[in-house]
Design a protein around this motif. Structure first.
Motif, PDB file in Angstrom:
ATOM      1  N   HIS B  10       0.989  -1.299  -0.050  1.00 18.91           N
ATOM      2  CA  HIS B  10       0.096  -0.052   0.147  1.00 18.91           C
ATOM      3  C   HIS B  10       0.920   1.267  -0.187  1.00 18.91           C
ATOM      4  CE1 HIS B  10      -3.708  -2.161   1.854  1.00 18.91           C
ATOM      5  NE2 HIS B  10      -3.359  -2.727   0.737  1.00 18.91           N
ATOM      6  N   PHE B  11       0.455   2.376  -0.571  1.00 20.69           N
ATOM      7  CA  PHE B  11       1.133   3.654  -0.741  1.00 20.69           C
ATOM      8  C   PHE B  11       0.052   4.636  -0.299  1.00 20.69           C
ATOM      9  CE2 PHE B  11       5.022   3.503  -2.913  1.00 20.69           C
ATOM     10  CZ  PHE B  11       4.920   2.245  -3.493  1.00 20.69           C
ATOM     11  N   PRO B  12       0.166   5.102   0.992  1.00 20.28           N
ATOM     12  CA  PRO B  12      -0.403   6.175   1.535  1.00 20.28           C
ATOM     13  C   PRO B  12      -0.307   7.491   0.533  1.00 20.28           C
ATOM     14  CG  PRO B  12       1.135   6.152   3.020  1.00 20.28           C
ATOM     15  CD  PRO B  12       1.352   5.185   1.933  1.00 20.28           C
ATOM     16  N   THR B  13      -1.404   8.054   0.140  1.00 16.00           N
ATOM     17  CA  THR B  13      -1.449   9.448  -0.642  1.00 16.00           C
ATOM     18  C   THR B  13      -2.538  10.168  -0.076  1.00 16.00           C
ATOM     19  OG1 THR B  13      -3.279   8.833  -2.316  1.00 16.00           O
ATOM     20  CG2 THR B  13      -0.898   8.071  -2.674  1.00 16.00           C
ATOM     21  N   ARG B  14      -2.582  11.476  -0.465  1.00 16.97           N
ATOM     22  CA  ARG B  14      -3.543  12.402   0.076  1.00 16.97           C
ATOM     23  C   ARG B  14      -4.807  12.244  -0.335  1.00 16.97           C
ATOM     24  NH1 ARG B  14      -1.311  17.936  -1.917  1.00 16.97           N
ATOM     25  NH2 ARG B  14      -0.008  16.830  -2.985  1.00 16.97           N
ATOM     26  N   ARG B  15      -4.925  11.413  -1.503  1.00 18.01           N
ATOM     27  CA  ARG B  15      -6.454  11.072  -2.095  1.00 18.01           C
ATOM     28  C   ARG B  15      -6.641   9.635  -1.427  1.00 18.01           C
ATOM     29  NH1 ARG B  15      -6.518  10.961  -7.447  1.00 18.01           N
ATOM     30  NH2 ARG B  15      -4.416  10.232  -7.533  1.00 18.01           N
ATOM     31  N   GLY B  16      -6.003   9.070  -0.597  1.00 16.72           N
ATOM     32  CA  GLY B  16      -6.589   7.556  -0.203  1.00 16.72           C
ATOM     33  C   GLY B  16      -5.208   6.844  -0.393  1.00 16.72           C
ATOM     34  N   THR B  17      -5.530   5.375   0.315  1.00 18.61           N
ATOM     35  CA  THR B  17      -4.590   4.340   0.014  1.00 18.61           C
ATOM     36  C   THR B  17      -4.508   4.006  -1.452  1.00 18.61           C
ATOM     37  OG1 THR B  17      -4.813   4.150   2.410  1.00 18.61           O
ATOM     38  CG2 THR B  17      -3.526   2.168   0.955  1.00 18.61           C
ATOM     39  N   VAL B  18      -3.471   4.122  -1.987  1.00 16.55           N
ATOM     40  CA  VAL B  18      -3.485   3.145  -3.118  1.00 16.55           C
ATOM     41  C   VAL B  18      -2.883   1.734  -3.027  1.00 16.55           C
ATOM     42  CG1 VAL B  18      -1.713   3.051  -5.509  1.00 16.55           C
ATOM     43  CG2 VAL B  18      -2.799   5.338  -4.473  1.00 16.55           C
ATOM     44  N   LYS B  19      -3.749   1.037  -3.462  1.00 13.19           N
ATOM     45  CA  LYS B  19      -3.055  -0.479  -3.296  1.00 13.19           C
ATOM     46  C   LYS B  19      -2.465  -0.831  -4.482  1.00 13.19           C
ATOM     47  CE  LYS B  19      -7.101  -1.446  -0.276  1.00 13.19           C
ATOM     48  NZ  LYS B  19      -8.434  -2.068  -0.274  1.00 13.19           N
ATOM     49  N   TYR B  57       9.803   3.910  -0.124  1.00 16.81           N
ATOM     50  CA  TYR B  57       9.078   4.757   0.593  1.00 16.81           C
ATOM     51  C   TYR B  57       8.214   5.725   0.088  1.00 16.81           C
ATOM     52  CZ  TYR B  57       7.935   8.000   4.440  1.00 16.81           C
ATOM     53  OH  TYR B  57       7.183   9.043   5.457  1.00 16.81           O
ATOM     54  N   PRO B  58       7.002   6.138   0.297  1.00 22.90           N
ATOM     55  CA  PRO B  58       6.342   5.589   1.339  1.00 22.90           C
ATOM     56  C   PRO B  58       5.560   4.328   1.381  1.00 22.90           C
ATOM     57  CG  PRO B  58       4.874   7.202   0.361  1.00 22.90           C
ATOM     58  CD  PRO B  58       6.324   6.923  -0.517  1.00 22.90           C
ATOM     59  N   GLY B  59       5.793   3.655   0.482  1.00 21.99           N
ATOM     60  CA  GLY B  59       4.993   2.400   0.039  1.00 21.99           C
ATOM     61  C   GLY B  59       5.342   1.109   1.324  1.00 21.99           C
ATOM     62  N   GLU B  60       4.510   0.399   1.444  1.00 17.02           N
ATOM     63  CA  GLU B  60       4.754  -0.581   2.744  1.00 17.02           C
ATOM     64  C   GLU B  60       4.128  -1.845   2.199  1.00 17.02           C
ATOM     65  OE1 GLU B  60       4.452  -0.584   7.474  1.00 17.02           O
ATOM     66  OE2 GLU B  60       3.250   0.826   6.174  1.00 17.02           O
ATOM     67  N   THR B  61       4.795  -2.940   2.630  1.00 14.55           N
ATOM     68  CA  THR B  61       4.211  -4.304   2.425  1.00 14.55           C
ATOM     69  C   THR B  61       3.502  -4.504   3.676  1.00 14.55           C
ATOM     70  OG1 THR B  61       6.315  -4.938   1.091  1.00 14.55           O
ATOM     71  CG2 THR B  61       4.852  -6.539   1.720  1.00 14.55           C
ATOM     72  N   VAL B  62       2.014  -4.494   3.451  1.00 15.01           N
ATOM     73  CA  VAL B  62       1.368  -4.590   4.597  1.00 15.01           C
ATOM     74  C   VAL B  62       0.751  -6.114   5.091  1.00 15.01           C
ATOM     75  CG1 VAL B  62       0.527  -2.207   4.463  1.00 15.01           C
ATOM     76  CG2 VAL B  62      -0.801  -3.938   3.280  1.00 15.01           C
ATOM     77  N   ALA B  63       0.775  -6.761   4.164  1.00 18.86           N
ATOM     78  CA  ALA B  63       0.303  -8.259   4.200  1.00 18.86           C
ATOM     79  C   ALA B  63       1.002  -9.107   3.596  1.00 18.86           C
ATOM     80  CB  ALA B  63      -1.406  -8.089   4.255  1.00 18.86           C
ATOM     81  N   GLY B  64       0.917 -10.423   3.870  1.00 21.03           N
ATOM     82  CA  GLY B  64       1.111 -11.428   2.975  1.00 21.03           C
ATOM     83  C   GLY B  64       2.462 -12.374   3.507  1.00 21.03           C
ATOM     84  N   GLU B  65       2.815 -13.211   2.577  1.00 21.25           N
ATOM     85  CA  GLU B  65       3.983 -14.228   3.206  1.00 21.25           C
ATOM     86  C   GLU B  65       4.799 -14.745   1.782  1.00 21.25           C
ATOM     87  OE1 GLU B  65       3.299 -17.849   5.824  1.00 21.25           O
ATOM     88  OE2 GLU B  65       2.991 -18.515   3.763  1.00 21.25           O
ATOM     89  N   VAL B  66       6.083 -14.456   1.695  1.00 21.76           N
ATOM     90  CA  VAL B  66       6.749 -14.861   0.850  1.00 21.76           C
ATOM     91  C   VAL B  66       7.839 -16.109   1.205  1.00 21.76           C
ATOM     92  CG1 VAL B  66       8.557 -14.080  -1.008  1.00 21.76           C
ATOM     93  CG2 VAL B  66       6.889 -12.678  -0.238  1.00 21.76           C
TER      94      VAL B  66
END
Lengths: 329, 330
Positions: B10-19, B57-66
């Motif tokens: 996910h990337f938080p942006t001013r217009r909301g979270t970009v998945k 940054y500012p992206g983040e791996t928020v979930a999952g498994e590798v």
């Protein structure tokens, strides 16, 4: 009216790299010549699409730019509808640019970011004819509609559009002059495939509607095969083969064409035919090889003649023009 | 070899979270070549970066498994991850000139990878000096690698700088760096997009040889469907951050399930007879910050129903090994 719209004879465009006096004296450097286009002859027929293919640095963009008069040729000439382009440009440049327009590769760089679509389209419209404000607006809207946009887009800036829409604006700008000949320099290579198809369809529709003639420069062979009536293959500033698209794609004669087409990835059910892997890469146009410029990479050399004598573009039995010593033409 | 489960970036942006990557799952078998295809902005490159823990940054791996060799890469610490990165999983990027450092000789850049990962384990004599034989061994290995990737006259060329190499040769040098540690897995992000077709054919041929000789698994990210169709054994099609279809190459290309895959193939000039119009997908890729609640393709899909707009579509296996995310395949 003759069949030929654009005729190119012995066209050369060289760029000079000038060294400063100091490097000349100290390092012994010399002025160098980039032979971007080095002697090409061909014709473009009315209302056809001629594809121009080749690898990067082979001179296809330089050739396109010379045809629309953005570069002055070093030697040779271009005639447009029977008139010499250099003379035409000197006598009445506007009359020339009313006939000949260009669509550039990168729609992000070819539109002025500080101008609205209205400005971008009004300028060429006013250059062609006098309009009152209302007439100008209507003409601009008509242009936008021709390329699949509408009046709502008039007062927006280029950054507010997607890549495909920007390319539509570039095309509208070229159409504003009501030209008969458009040089399209890689118009779809910056676009995604789904959008690319929209632009290709648009170009095709406009060609039929306005009886346009295109020179379509591209490195994407599948697009060229789909769109073009005839195709010219360039290598190191020279045309090595020119002929009907289907003929050339089905049975390439020049070894370079053969290798180029075989390295084109394909979507096919049958197993892919044997690939011809060329060794090395394109030599520098600063110092092209002697004889046939393709000979250092060629897999079908016929002997010393390839290194010594430059092959001429000669008519082959199938009506195609090929520059190769290999076959008895 | 590699199992990715429910990966999300996910990337938080001013217009909301970009998945950018939204619930992506796939597997890579031993020695397999998997293609990840889609249009620009669909999240295919970001998926690769997330596997390596390289999401910017500012992206983040928020979930999952590798899962790779029994470990979850997303749970590894920074130092542990650095051991895996480059050594077991190597990456090749799109633009060779920006990947290589312009101020170091090409040979040094290949040698660096060998040194960092202690591949040749030179005997240490003192605290600082490595034995001369160790340095020689590294030089020999660099020459061997350059030969293996088809760089002519490696003894001379390792002394040259990146700008003295052509694009194809630069990409070969990068492949040499990637191969230096004999990785099990090679992630290639548009490795041939910046190259000419004849050079592209050379590079793809080289990658295929590496895959066959060393059994290296490859994930190839590309927007060029023809390249993917020829090179990969299985294809994964992505759109707006989601996996839309996954299956054997033949099946995906000639028997696609998902309307997006079908649309993509119809808009290519390969399969359309000359003179007939192409069938483009209407509209353009939606804004990732403002996706519809349901299927992200519903705004461009001619078969979309109310359910498509409202509920996210299920992942359905239509044939063994061939699945798609679409209501219509249920």
């Amino acid at each position: 009216m003759s069949k030929t719209l654009v005729a190119v004879t012995g066209l050369k465009k060289h760029f000079l790299i000038q060294r400063s006096l100091i490097t000349k004296l100290v390092a012994g450097a010399k002025d160098q010549r980039i032979r971007a286009v080095d002697g090409v002859d061909f014709e473009i027929h009315r209302q056809e699409t001629l594809g121009l293919v080749g690898e990067s640095g082979c001179g296809k963009t330089t050739l396109g730019r010379t045809l629309v008069g953005l570069y002055e040729p070093t030697a040779g000439s271009v005639t447009f509808a029977g008139q010499n382009v250099e003379e035409l440009k000197r006598k009445d440049p506007l009359a020339f640019y009313r006939q000949v327009q260009m669509v550039f590769q990168n729609p992000y760089a070819s539109l002025n970011p500080r101008k609205t679509v209205r400005d971008i389209l009004s300028q060429p419209l006013q250059a062609r004819a006098r309009y009152n404000p209302k007439g100008l607006e209507e003409a601009a809207i008509r242009l936008l509609e021709q390329v699949g946009l509408n009046a709502h887009h008039m007062d927006r800036y280029p950054h507010q559009f997607s890549g495909g829409q920007r390319q539509r604006i570039s095309i509208a700008r070229a159409l504003a002059m009501q030209p008969s000949f458009i040089v399209c320099d890689e118009p779809v290579s910056a676009l995604d495939v789904s959008v690319q198809a929209q632009i290709l369809n648009l170009l095709r529709d406009l060609q039929i509607r306005f009886q346009l003639t295109y020179l379509f420069i591209s490195h994407d062979l599948s697009v060229v095969r789909y769109l073009c009536d005839r195709v010219a293959v360039m290598y190191l500033g020279k045309i090595v083969e020119i002929g009907d698209t289907e003929d050339v794609f089905n049975q390439p004669i020049h070894p370079y064409t053969e290798a180029l087409l075989s390295s084109m990835p394909q979507i096919k059910r049958e197993p892919v035919r044997q690939r011809i892997l060329l060794s090395g890469s394109v030599p520098s146009p600063l110092n092209p090889p002697s004889g046939c410029s393709f000979h250092p990479r060629c897999f079908a050399q016929v002997g010393k003649i390839c290194q010594q004598k430059e092959p001429e573009l000669k008519q082959h039995a199938s009506g195609r023009l090929v520059a190769c010593h290999r076959r008895n033409l | 070899m590699l199992r990715v489960r429910n990966l999300a970036v996910h990337f938080p942006t001013r217009r909301g979270t970009v998945k950018a990557v939204n619930d992506v799952s796939f597997e890579l078998n031993d020695g397999e070549i998997l293609g990840l295809v889609g249009e620009s902005g669909c999240g295919k490159s970001m998926t690769l970066l997330a596997l390596m823990g390289l999401v910017p940054y500012p992206g983040e791996t928020v979930a999952g498994e590798v899962r790779f060799q029994g470990r979850d890469l997303l749970k590894l610490g920074r130092d542990e991850l650095r051991q895996v990165r480059g050594r077991q999983i190597a990456m090749i990027f799109q633009d060779p000139l920006t990947t290589l450092n312009p101020v170091f000789k090409v040979g040094e850049q290949i040698a660096e990878a060998l040194r960092v990962h202690n591949i040749l384990k030179p005997e240490k004599r003192g605290l600082f000096s490595r034995s001369a034989s160790g340095t020689d061994a590294i030089r020999e290995e660099v020459i061997r690698l350059m030969e293996a990737v088809g760089i002519p006259a490696p003894e001379q060329r390792l002394e040259e700088y990146p700008h003295q190499f052509s694009g194809g040769m630069q990409q070969r040098a990068i492949i040499a760096i990637a191969l230096s540690c004999r990785p099990h897995l090679l992630l290639a992000d548009e490795p041939t997009t910046a190259l000419d077709v004849t050079v592209q054919a050379q590079i793809l041929d080289l990658l295929r040889q590496i895959n066959q000789k060393e059994g290296t698994g490859i994930i190839l990210v590309t927007h060029n469907l023809a390249v993917a169709a020829e090179f990969c054994q299985r294809l994964a099609v992505m759109y707006a951050g989601q996996l839309m279809e996954l299956g054997p190459t033949e099946a995906v290309i000639f028997d696609p399930i998902h309307p997006y895959t079908k649309g993509l193939l119809r808009s290519l000039p390969y399969l359309v007879p000359k003179g007939s119009p192409l069938v483009p997908i209407p509209g353009s890729v939606p804004d990732l910050a403002q996706l519809p609640r349901g299927c992200p393709y519903s705004s461009r899909c001619e078969l979309a129903t109310a359910a498509c707009w409202e509920q996210s579509s299920p992942w359905v296996e239509v044939q063994p090994g061939h699945a798609a995310r679409c209501w219509r395949s249920t």
